[in-house]
Design an enzyme around this catalytic site. Structure first.
Site, PDB file in Angstrom:
ATOM      1  N   LYS A 185       0.851  -1.188   0.000  1.00 43.29           N
ATOM      2  CA  LYS A 185       0.000   0.000   0.000  1.00 43.29           C
ATOM      3  C   LYS A 185       0.893   1.246   0.000  1.00 43.29           C
ATOM      4  O   LYS A 185       1.809   1.369   0.833  1.00 43.29           O
ATOM      5  CB  LYS A 185      -0.873  -0.021   1.248  1.00 43.29           C
TER       6      LYS A 185
HETATM    7  C1  E4P Z   1      -8.408   2.010   3.788  1.00 43.65           C
HETATM    8  O1  E4P Z   1      -7.575   1.329   3.269  1.00 43.65           O
HETATM    9  C2  E4P Z   1      -8.228   2.719   5.050  1.00 43.65           C
HETATM   10  O2  E4P Z   1      -7.493   1.870   5.898  1.00 43.65           O
HETATM   11  C3  E4P Z   1      -9.512   3.025   5.758  1.00 43.65           C
HETATM   12  O3  E4P Z   1     -10.628   2.645   5.005  1.00 43.65           O
HETATM   13  C4  E4P Z   1      -9.595   4.390   6.320  1.00 43.65           C
HETATM   14  O4  E4P Z   1     -10.822   4.538   6.981  1.00 43.65           O
HETATM   15  P1  E4P Z   1     -11.118   5.732   8.005  1.00 43.65           P
HETATM   16  O5  E4P Z   1     -11.247   6.987   7.219  1.00 43.65           O
HETATM   17  O6  E4P Z   1     -12.390   5.345   8.668  1.00 43.65           O
HETATM   18  O7  E4P Z   1      -9.939   5.777   8.947  1.00 43.65           O
END
Ligand code: E4P
Length: 217
Positions: A83
């Site tokens: 990522k």
């Molecule tokens: C996605 O890969 C992120 O880890 C996640 O969806 C972020 O979510 P949040 O905005 O609720 O922290």
């Protein structure tokens, strides 16, 4: 539509996986910090629960550092997906790692143009954050729609991984728009099964069945 679990909670991931609802898992540095555990240990354990892609996020901010971290993370398991943040350095790293055959997830996407760049750099997944746009009174779902249109216009194979999902309506709307994947916390995925009329109907069926005095087995 694929379901990814946005969590490092091994029990919750395993429980959903047993039901057949886990196609992969996403994590981020905040989720790992919340787990209180060693990053690489947690990723290795999640990778044993699911055969699907497990996103592990780099923390370097320069392309060279991200590539080195990505190659290192890939050694944990074959299903690790690296990522990377949506910056010019992250895109450069995405291009290199993708060409090496590494699955990549470009994260922190908040605009259609950012998603276009990620696709051009060969990202396996683009992660537009719905909830965080809604938090600042912008329209997260409109972003998913715009990316769907752009990717379909040009036949980009990058999968739209709708992220920052906060409720069941986000999931329904993403499915209607045609997002390829949603990633959501375990509680949101569990809530998808709930309906007050299901509970009420089941209660009535059980009561009427009990009155017959019969058993099936
Ligand atoms: C996605 O890969 C992120 O880890 C996640 O969806 C972020 O979510 P949040 O905005 O609720 O922290």
């Amino acid at each position: 539509m694929k379901f990814f679990v946005d969590s490092a909670d091994l029990n919750a991931i395993a429980a959903l996986n047993d039901i057949g609802l886990v196609d992969g898992v996403t994590t981020n540095p905040s989720i790992i910090a919340k787990s209180g555990r060693d990053f690489k240990d947690v990723i290795a354990e999640i990778c044993k629960i699911t055969e699907g892609h497990v996103s592990a996020e780099v923390v370097a901010t320069d392309a060279e550092g991200m590539i080195a971290e990505g190659r290192h993370l890939r050694k944990i398991a074959d299903n690790v997906c690296v990522k990377l943040p949506l910056t010019m350095e992250g895109l450069k790293a995405c291009n290199t790692l993708s060409r090496e055959g590494t699955p990549t997830n470009v994260t922190l996407c908040f605009s259609p143009n950012q998603a276009l760049l990620a696709a051009k750099c060969g990202a396996t997944y683009i992660s537009p954050f719905i909830g965080r746009l809604d938090d600042i009174t912008l329209d997260g779902l409109e972003l998913i729609e715009d990316i769907r249109t752009i990717y379909d216009n040009y036949g980009f194979e990058t999968e739209i991984l709708a992220a920052s999902i906060r409720n069941v309506n986000h999931v329904k709307d993403c499915a209607l728009i045609g997002a390829d994947v949603i990633t959501a916390p375990p509680a949101v995925i569990e809530n998808l099964s709930k309906h007050v009329l299901t509970d009420k109907g089941l209660e009535a069926f059980m009561k009427d069945w009990a009155a017959t005095g019969q058993s099936i087995l």
